[in-house]
Design a protein around this motif. Structure first.
Motif, PDB file in Angstrom:
ATOM      1  N   THR A 141       0.810  -1.222   0.000  1.00 52.59           N
ATOM      2  CA  THR A 141       0.000   0.000   0.000  1.00 52.59           C
ATOM      3  C   THR A 141       0.845   1.275   0.000  1.00 52.59           C
ATOM      4  O   THR A 141       0.303   2.369   0.096  1.00 52.59           O
ATOM      5  CB  THR A 141      -0.931   0.024   1.229  1.00 52.59           C
ATOM      6  OG1 THR A 141      -0.128  -0.089   2.425  1.00 52.59           O
ATOM      7  CG2 THR A 141      -1.928  -1.122   1.178  1.00 52.59           C
ATOM      8  N   ASP A 142       2.185   1.131  -0.093  1.00 46.78           N
ATOM      9  CA  ASP A 142       2.996   2.347  -0.136  1.00 46.78           C
ATOM     10  C   ASP A 142       2.992   2.913  -1.557  1.00 46.78           C
ATOM     11  O   ASP A 142       2.448   2.316  -2.491  1.00 46.78           O
ATOM     12  CB  ASP A 142       4.410   2.101   0.378  1.00 46.78           C
ATOM     13  CG  ASP A 142       5.233   1.174  -0.516  1.00 46.78           C
ATOM     14  OD1 ASP A 142       4.865   0.977  -1.696  1.00 46.78           O
ATOM     15  OD2 ASP A 142       6.247   0.628  -0.039  1.00 46.78           O
ATOM     16  N   PHE A 143       3.609   4.068  -1.728  1.00 42.37           N
ATOM     17  CA  PHE A 143       3.553   4.785  -3.004  1.00 42.37           C
ATOM     18  C   PHE A 143       4.087   3.941  -4.153  1.00 42.37           C
ATOM     19  O   PHE A 143       3.445   3.817  -5.204  1.00 42.37           O
ATOM     20  CB  PHE A 143       4.349   6.086  -2.908  1.00 42.37           C
ATOM     21  CG  PHE A 143       4.413   6.846  -4.200  1.00 42.37           C
ATOM     22  CD1 PHE A 143       3.369   7.673  -4.583  1.00 42.37           C
ATOM     23  CD2 PHE A 143       5.513   6.723  -5.047  1.00 42.37           C
ATOM     24  CE1 PHE A 143       3.422   8.366  -5.789  1.00 42.37           C
ATOM     25  CE2 PHE A 143       5.573   7.418  -6.250  1.00 42.37           C
ATOM     26  CZ  PHE A 143       4.519   8.243  -6.618  1.00 42.37           C
ATOM     27  N   ASP A 145       4.434   0.700  -4.450  1.00 37.78           N
ATOM     28  CA  ASP A 145       3.585  -0.456  -4.740  1.00 37.78           C
ATOM     29  C   ASP A 145       2.373  -0.041  -5.577  1.00 37.78           C
ATOM     30  O   ASP A 145       2.015  -0.706  -6.555  1.00 37.78           O
ATOM     31  CB  ASP A 145       3.109  -1.116  -3.448  1.00 37.78           C
ATOM     32  CG  ASP A 145       4.223  -1.865  -2.738  1.00 37.78           C
ATOM     33  OD1 ASP A 145       5.148  -2.344  -3.412  1.00 37.78           O
ATOM     34  OD2 ASP A 145       4.170  -1.963  -1.492  1.00 37.78           O
ATOM     35  N   ALA A 208      -2.438   8.540  -4.014  1.00 37.27           N
ATOM     36  CA  ALA A 208      -1.127   8.535  -3.366  1.00 37.27           C
ATOM     37  C   ALA A 208      -0.208   9.582  -4.001  1.00 37.27           C
ATOM     38  O   ALA A 208       0.581  10.237  -3.298  1.00 37.27           O
ATOM     39  CB  ALA A 208      -0.501   7.146  -3.480  1.00 37.27           C
ATOM     40  N   HIS A 212       2.538  12.983  -2.778  1.00 36.99           N
ATOM     41  CA  HIS A 212       3.968  12.779  -2.995  1.00 36.99           C
ATOM     42  C   HIS A 212       4.701  14.119  -3.006  1.00 36.99           C
ATOM     43  O   HIS A 212       4.204  15.102  -3.596  1.00 36.99           O
ATOM     44  CB  HIS A 212       4.188  12.053  -4.322  1.00 36.99           C
ATOM     45  CG  HIS A 212       5.554  11.492  -4.500  1.00 36.99           C
ATOM     46  ND1 HIS A 212       6.619  12.253  -4.931  1.00 36.99           N
ATOM     47  CD2 HIS A 212       6.050  10.249  -4.304  1.00 36.99           C
ATOM     48  CE1 HIS A 212       7.704  11.507  -5.007  1.00 36.99           C
ATOM     49  NE2 HIS A 212       7.387  10.283  -4.634  1.00 36.99           N
TER      50      HIS A 212
END
Length: 311
Positions: A141-143, A145, A208, A212
């Motif tokens: 679920t991170d940027f 990914d 996401a 950033h």
């Protein structure tokens, strides 16, 4: 400072680049030509051969192409491919065609020359399970990914080229129609549709992306990396890392394009529709893409037809 030699290949290369820009060639196309011309100039210099346009002969070009066919790859140590040599041949052929048209040279050294033969190399079509493993590797679920999942799904769902995907801006996505506007070869635009899973992956990524740090400096580019806009090269590197982590070996963007073509035809898709979706003008491309598994499609079609059972 010495006198400027306007016939020097380095000077003529810059003139050729200007001509290519005038013809509205894309930056990757121009860069590809110039890189190959630089390799040729380097070869001439290393072998104490003339480096001015009028002095280059057919023998000089032939020696360069022969060196490419016998030289090992600096990175892998394996012989360079014949297709690699052919790409240099084509670039230089266009360069000297331009020099002849501009009367910079009196005769084109490529007259009566022919492309080096190249055995057909079939591109491996990734298995469905391998692509699922690739997506599983990005299932966080991170940027990174969320971004990599969206890129991989877009490749598989549309069959777009790496440069087309890398060149996307946010405004090129239409979520009312679930389509992406890409700029293909020859700077030809086309609209390519995508499915619900790709839509969901893109929407998650965009949420996401809005958070950033690089988004403040770039409000247009779709894909963001460590240095800002993610390039074609950056996407290729990402795929190599993800494929290695997933344990599926090397994978490159064009394999998705082959998978797309094969899967479309295997599921009964029309050839004319595939040409439109892939941005092809020549039907020869239909024979090339997914050819490594063409026999698999033919056998499946035979099983579906059950011709003998109709008697």
């Amino acid at each position: 400072m010495g006198a400027l030699n306007l016939d020097d290949l380095k000077e003529l290369k810059d003139d050729f680049a200007t001509e290519l820009r005038r013809r509205n060639r894309s930056k990757p196309t121009i860069d590809g030509y110039l890189t190959r011309i630089d390799y040729f100039i380097e070869f001439l210099t290393e072998n104490d051969l003339p480096t001015t346009g009028p002095e280059v002969t057919r023998d000089h070009i032939g020696a360069f192409i022969e060196s490419l066919l016998t030289r090992p790859n600096k990175r892998t140590g394996k012989p360079l491919t014949a297709e690699y040599a052919r790409s240099h041949y084509r670039a230089l052929q266009q360069f000297f065609k331009y020099l002849a048209a501009e009367d910079i040279i009196t005769a084109d050294p490529f007259d009566k020359m022919t492309l080096p033969d190249a055995p057909e190399q079939l591109v491996e079509v990734p298995a469905d399970d391998a692509l699922r493993q690739l997506l599983t590797e990005c299932a966080g679920t991170d940027f990174n990914d969320l971004r990599d999942t969206a890129i991989i799904r877009l490749f598989a769902d549309t069959g777009c080229r790496a440069g087309e995907v890398a060149g996307l801006n946010i405004d090129d996505l239409d979520f009312a129609e679930n389509t992406a506007l890409v700029i293909g070869k020859g700077r030809r635009p086309r609209t390519t549709p995508f499915g619900d899973k790709t839509r969901t992956a893109l929407r998650k990524y965009l949420r996401a992306r809005a958070k950033h740090p690089k988004a403040k400096n770039d409000e247009t580019s779709l894909w963001l990396g460590y240095q800002g806009r993610m390039t074609d090269h950056g996407i290729r590197q990402m795929l190599e890392r993800r494929a290695a982590a997933a344990g599926i070996g090397h994978i490159h963007p064009h394999q998705f394009r082959h998978w797309f073509a094969h899967t479309w035809l295997a599921n009964g898709g029309q050839e004319q529709d595939l040409m439109m979706l892939a941005g092809w003008r020549s039907r020869q491309m239909l024979d090339r893409y997914g050819k490594s598994v063409a026999d698999e499609r033919a056998k499946a079609a035979h099983r579906r037809a059950r011709l003998g059972d109709k008697l």
